[in-house]
Design a protein around this motif. Structure first.
Motif, PDB file in Angstrom:
ATOM      1  N   ALA A 226       0.918  -1.133   0.015  1.00  0.00           N
ATOM      2  CA  ALA A 226      -0.202  -0.100  -0.005  1.00  0.00           C
ATOM      3  C   ALA A 226       0.968   1.128  -0.139  1.00  0.00           C
ATOM      4  CB  ALA A 226      -0.872   0.058   1.134  1.00  0.00           C
ATOM      5  N   GLY A 227       0.371   2.230  -0.236  1.00  0.00           N
ATOM      6  CA  GLY A 227       0.939   3.491  -0.507  1.00  0.00           C
ATOM      7  C   GLY A 227       1.384   3.986  -1.976  1.00  0.00           C
ATOM      8  N   THR A 228       2.268   4.730  -2.104  1.00  0.00           N
ATOM      9  CA  THR A 228       2.368   5.395  -3.502  1.00  0.00           C
ATOM     10  C   THR A 228       3.860   5.140  -3.591  1.00  0.00           C
ATOM     11  OG1 THR A 228       0.881   7.065  -3.126  1.00  0.00           O
ATOM     12  CG2 THR A 228       2.654   7.368  -4.764  1.00  0.00           C
ATOM     13  N   LEU A 229       3.925   4.753  -5.085  1.00  0.00           N
ATOM     14  CA  LEU A 229       5.215   4.332  -5.790  1.00  0.00           C
ATOM     15  C   LEU A 229       5.605   5.151  -6.942  1.00  0.00           C
ATOM     16  CD1 LEU A 229       8.004   2.749  -5.244  1.00  0.00           C
ATOM     17  CD2 LEU A 229       6.950   1.053  -6.818  1.00  0.00           C
ATOM     18  N   ARG A 230       6.381   6.167  -7.070  1.00  0.00           N
ATOM     19  CA  ARG A 230       6.779   6.981  -8.318  1.00  0.00           C
ATOM     20  C   ARG A 230       8.040   6.362  -8.808  1.00  0.00           C
ATOM     21  NH1 ARG A 230       2.942  10.713  -8.154  1.00  0.00           N
ATOM     22  NH2 ARG A 230       1.870  11.338  -6.204  1.00  0.00           N
ATOM     23  N   VAL A 231       8.121   6.064 -10.334  1.00  0.00           N
ATOM     24  CA  VAL A 231       9.025   5.394 -10.792  1.00  0.00           C
ATOM     25  C   VAL A 231       9.570   6.056 -12.279  1.00  0.00           C
ATOM     26  CG1 VAL A 231      10.329   3.449 -11.452  1.00  0.00           C
ATOM     27  CG2 VAL A 231       8.387   3.428  -9.803  1.00  0.00           C
ATOM     28  N   GLY A 232      10.783   6.816 -12.309  1.00  0.00           N
ATOM     29  CA  GLY A 232      11.178   7.157 -13.585  1.00  0.00           C
ATOM     30  C   GLY A 232      11.728   5.983 -14.426  1.00  0.00           C
ATOM     31  N   PHE A 233      11.399   5.907 -15.654  1.00  0.00           N
ATOM     32  CA  PHE A 233      11.858   4.861 -16.350  1.00  0.00           C
ATOM     33  C   PHE A 233      12.590   5.445 -17.882  1.00  0.00           C
ATOM     34  CE2 PHE A 233       8.595   2.329 -14.497  1.00  0.00           C
ATOM     35  CZ  PHE A 233       8.908   1.127 -14.153  1.00  0.00           C
TER      36      PHE A 233
ATOM     37  N   ALA B 173      -0.544   2.431  -5.276  1.00  0.00           N
ATOM     38  CA  ALA B 173      -0.725   3.696  -6.243  1.00  0.00           C
ATOM     39  C   ALA B 173       0.597   3.549  -7.007  1.00  0.00           C
ATOM     40  CB  ALA B 173      -1.265   4.705  -5.787  1.00  0.00           C
ATOM     41  N   VAL B 174       0.542   2.979  -8.091  1.00  0.00           N
ATOM     42  CA  VAL B 174       2.072   2.990  -8.827  1.00  0.00           C
ATOM     43  C   VAL B 174       2.021   3.970  -9.988  1.00  0.00           C
ATOM     44  CG1 VAL B 174       3.648   1.789 -10.139  1.00  0.00           C
ATOM     45  CG2 VAL B 174       2.381   0.533  -8.314  1.00  0.00           C
ATOM     46  N   HIS B 175       3.037   4.900 -10.280  1.00  0.00           N
ATOM     47  CA  HIS B 175       3.086   5.852 -11.212  1.00  0.00           C
ATOM     48  C   HIS B 175       4.304   5.907 -11.972  1.00  0.00           C
ATOM     49  CE1 HIS B 175      -0.465   8.703  -9.719  1.00  0.00           C
ATOM     50  NE2 HIS B 175      -0.023   7.993  -8.426  1.00  0.00           N
ATOM     51  N   ALA B 176       4.320   5.559 -13.203  1.00  0.00           N
ATOM     52  CA  ALA B 176       5.408   5.648 -14.027  1.00  0.00           C
ATOM     53  C   ALA B 176       5.597   6.792 -14.938  1.00  0.00           C
ATOM     54  CB  ALA B 176       5.061   4.227 -14.954  1.00  0.00           C
ATOM     55  N   TYR B 177       6.754   7.160 -15.089  1.00  0.00           N
ATOM     56  CA  TYR B 177       7.246   8.355 -15.781  1.00  0.00           C
ATOM     57  C   TYR B 177       8.188   8.079 -16.779  1.00  0.00           C
ATOM     58  CZ  TYR B 177       5.330  10.880 -11.813  1.00  0.00           C
ATOM     59  OH  TYR B 177       4.453  11.324 -10.642  1.00  0.00           O
ATOM     60  N   GLY B 178       8.091   8.681 -17.930  1.00  0.00           N
ATOM     61  CA  GLY B 178       8.960   8.501 -19.060  1.00  0.00           C
ATOM     62  C   GLY B 178       8.682   8.944 -20.620  1.00  0.00           C
ATOM     63  N   VAL B 179       9.523   8.748 -21.497  1.00  0.00           N
ATOM     64  CA  VAL B 179       8.971   9.209 -22.583  1.00  0.00           C
ATOM     65  C   VAL B 179       7.955   8.218 -23.229  1.00  0.00           C
ATOM     66  CG1 VAL B 179       9.648   9.530 -25.253  1.00  0.00           C
ATOM     67  CG2 VAL B 179      11.233  10.476 -23.418  1.00  0.00           C
ATOM     68  N   GLY B 180       6.961   8.497 -24.034  1.00  0.00           N
ATOM     69  CA  GLY B 180       5.749   7.606 -24.280  1.00  0.00           C
ATOM     70  C   GLY B 180       6.100   6.751 -25.464  1.00  0.00           C
ATOM     71  N   ASP B 181       7.207   5.760 -25.573  1.00  0.00           N
ATOM     72  CA  ASP B 181       7.790   5.026 -26.767  1.00  0.00           C
ATOM     73  C   ASP B 181       6.923   3.915 -26.676  1.00  0.00           C
ATOM     74  OD1 ASP B 181       8.928   4.288 -24.270  1.00  0.00           O
ATOM     75  OD2 ASP B 181      10.710   3.580 -25.512  1.00  0.00           O
ATOM     76  N   THR B 182       5.951   3.724 -25.699  1.00  0.00           N
ATOM     77  CA  THR B 182       5.166   2.271 -25.757  1.00  0.00           C
ATOM     78  C   THR B 182       3.891   2.590 -24.976  1.00  0.00           C
ATOM     79  OG1 THR B 182       5.021   0.009 -26.213  1.00  0.00           O
ATOM     80  CG2 THR B 182       6.105   0.926 -24.074  1.00  0.00           C
ATOM     81  N   THR B 183       3.007   1.764 -25.039  1.00  0.00           N
ATOM     82  CA  THR B 183       1.822   1.968 -24.018  1.00  0.00           C
ATOM     83  C   THR B 183       1.831   0.566 -23.414  1.00  0.00           C
ATOM     84  OG1 THR B 183       0.517   3.207 -25.422  1.00  0.00           O
ATOM     85  CG2 THR B 183      -0.671   2.092 -23.928  1.00  0.00           C
TER      86      THR B 183
ATOM     87  N   ARG C 194      12.992  12.534 -19.609  1.00  0.00           N
ATOM     88  CA  ARG C 194      14.095  11.738 -20.338  1.00  0.00           C
ATOM     89  C   ARG C 194      15.413  11.303 -19.515  1.00  0.00           C
ATOM     90  NH1 ARG C 194      16.391  15.209 -23.002  1.00  0.00           N
ATOM     91  NH2 ARG C 194      15.278  17.080 -22.368  1.00  0.00           N
ATOM     92  N   LYS C 195      15.520  12.202 -18.515  1.00  0.00           N
ATOM     93  CA  LYS C 195      16.676  11.891 -17.862  1.00  0.00           C
ATOM     94  C   LYS C 195      16.886  11.509 -16.377  1.00  0.00           C
ATOM     95  CE  LYS C 195      19.313  13.784 -21.198  1.00  0.00           C
ATOM     96  NZ  LYS C 195      20.009  12.868 -22.079  1.00  0.00           N
ATOM     97  N   GLY C 196      15.246  11.478 -15.865  1.00  0.00           N
ATOM     98  CA  GLY C 196      15.161  11.009 -14.516  1.00  0.00           C
ATOM     99  C   GLY C 196      15.179   9.437 -14.032  1.00  0.00           C
ATOM    100  N   TRP C 197      15.937   9.293 -13.394  1.00  0.00           N
ATOM    101  CA  TRP C 197      15.833   7.653 -12.679  1.00  0.00           C
ATOM    102  C   TRP C 197      15.679   7.902 -11.348  1.00  0.00           C
ATOM    103  CZ3 TRP C 197      19.286   3.106 -14.633  1.00  0.00           C
ATOM    104  CH2 TRP C 197      19.050   1.999 -13.799  1.00  0.00           C
ATOM    105  N   PHE C 198      14.136   7.693 -11.021  1.00  0.00           N
ATOM    106  CA  PHE C 198      13.920   7.784  -9.490  1.00  0.00           C
ATOM    107  C   PHE C 198      12.756   6.502  -9.410  1.00  0.00           C
ATOM    108  CE2 PHE C 198      11.454  10.667 -12.246  1.00  0.00           C
ATOM    109  CZ  PHE C 198      10.250  10.208 -11.900  1.00  0.00           C
ATOM    110  N   VAL C 199      12.900   6.075  -7.920  1.00  0.00           N
ATOM    111  CA  VAL C 199      12.145   5.324  -7.385  1.00  0.00           C
ATOM    112  C   VAL C 199      11.837   5.766  -6.063  1.00  0.00           C
ATOM    113  CG1 VAL C 199      11.548   2.867  -6.759  1.00  0.00           C
ATOM    114  CG2 VAL C 199      13.233   3.533  -8.533  1.00  0.00           C
ATOM    115  N   VAL C 200      10.493   6.135  -5.513  1.00  0.00           N
ATOM    116  CA  VAL C 200      10.346   6.916  -4.531  1.00  0.00           C
ATOM    117  C   VAL C 200       8.933   6.341  -3.931  1.00  0.00           C
ATOM    118  CG1 VAL C 200       9.697   9.104  -3.391  1.00  0.00           C
ATOM    119  CG2 VAL C 200      11.230   9.015  -5.359  1.00  0.00           C
ATOM    120  N   PHE C 201       9.192   5.745  -2.676  1.00  0.00           N
ATOM    121  CA  PHE C 201       8.074   5.139  -2.171  1.00  0.00           C
ATOM    122  C   PHE C 201       7.507   5.958  -0.759  1.00  0.00           C
ATOM    123  CE2 PHE C 201       6.978   1.780   1.456  1.00  0.00           C
ATOM    124  CZ  PHE C 201       5.647   1.702   1.114  1.00  0.00           C
TER     125      PHE C 201
END
Length: 252
Positions: A136-143, A168-178, A196-203
């Motif tokens: 549970a909680g929130t996870l934000r991830v930069g791919f 609640a999982v949130h994924a960030y990045g360039v939308g080169d696929t769905t 484009r440049k962020g690598w992050f995993v924040v819980f």
């Protein structure tokens, strides 16, 4: 994206390595990655609590075996994570690495280095495991590119598992696929520096009883990274605030 680095404390850590452990590569690897003037890697003593110890203000704050550090940084490669041969439940950071929280690191990926980038991957997986255990909680991830989420089998299985929880999982990045519609992940696509440049995993956990965790890194050059990780609640809050702000206000 820079202001999170500006608030880091002026912390220094000394890593002492037992010379009888015969682990010179550990000294070299840690010195390269954390070569910012904040971390000193020196020869320790056979009488210290373990083969490798972390010292802050003349006090040992963490101890680890040489083997645990070798398995985290030197004797593995990224394929064990990409393919999923190392399961999420096996993800863990040696205590000595955890003791380097809130200290900036600088590292390079292949071909300049075969091992340095593993720190980013290992910290990411350890935070993902913490989130999975909390469920549970929130996870934000930069791919950087959302295709990494879909095309790397090990990564996809991790996020299938995370999506099955109440996170609640949130994924960030360039939308080169769905991502597939049945993967319960909220995507945030764009072409800003964050995407484009962020690598992050924040819980962010659901309750203060669970410790938060966050990794925040920026690609400074071609496969060259600067970042830090933290378990400090106020710093995790700041990471989330910067990510959500930049994802919505920078030009897309």
């Amino acid at each position: 994206m820079e202001r999170l680095f500006e608030t880091l404390p002026e912390t220094t850590v000394t890593i002492r390595v037992d010379p009888e452990a015969s682990v010179a590569p550990i000294r070299e690897a840690l010195a390269r990655i954390f070569d910012t003037g904040r971390v000193s890697v020196i020869e320790g003593s056979p009488t210290q609590p373990d083969e490798v110890v972390a010292v802050r203000i003349d006090e040992v704050v963490a101890a680890s075996t040489a083997e645990s550090l070798l398995q985290s940084l030197l004797l593995v490669n990224s394929d064990i994570y990409i393919t999923g041969s190392r399961e999420l439940d096996e993800a863990a950071l040696p205590d000595v690495l955890q003791a380097l929280h809130d200290i900036p690191f600088q590292l390079r990926g292949y071909p300049e280095s075969d091992s340095e980038k593993l720190l980013l991957i290992a910290v990411s997986r350890a935070i993902e495991r913490r989130a999975a255990d909390a469920a549970a909680g929130t996870l934000r991830v930069g791919f950087q590119q959302l295709s990494r989420l879909v095309e790397e089998p090990g990564t996809y299985r991790v996020y299938e598992r995370l999506a099955e929880t109440d996170l609640a999982v949130h994924a960030y990045g360039v939308g080169d696929t769905t991502p597939p519609a049945d993967l319960d992940v909220t995507t945030h696509t764009g072409t800003s520096q964050l995407h484009r440049k962020g690598w992050f995993v924040v819980f962010e956990p659901p309750t203060p009883a669970v410790e938060p965790a966050g990794l925040y890194a920026i690609e400074r050059g071609d496969n060259e990274w600067e970042g830090f990780f933290s378990f400090e609640p106020s710093r995790i809050d700041a990471m989330q605030a910067v990510i959500t702000e930049l994802a919505t206000t920078q030009p897309q």
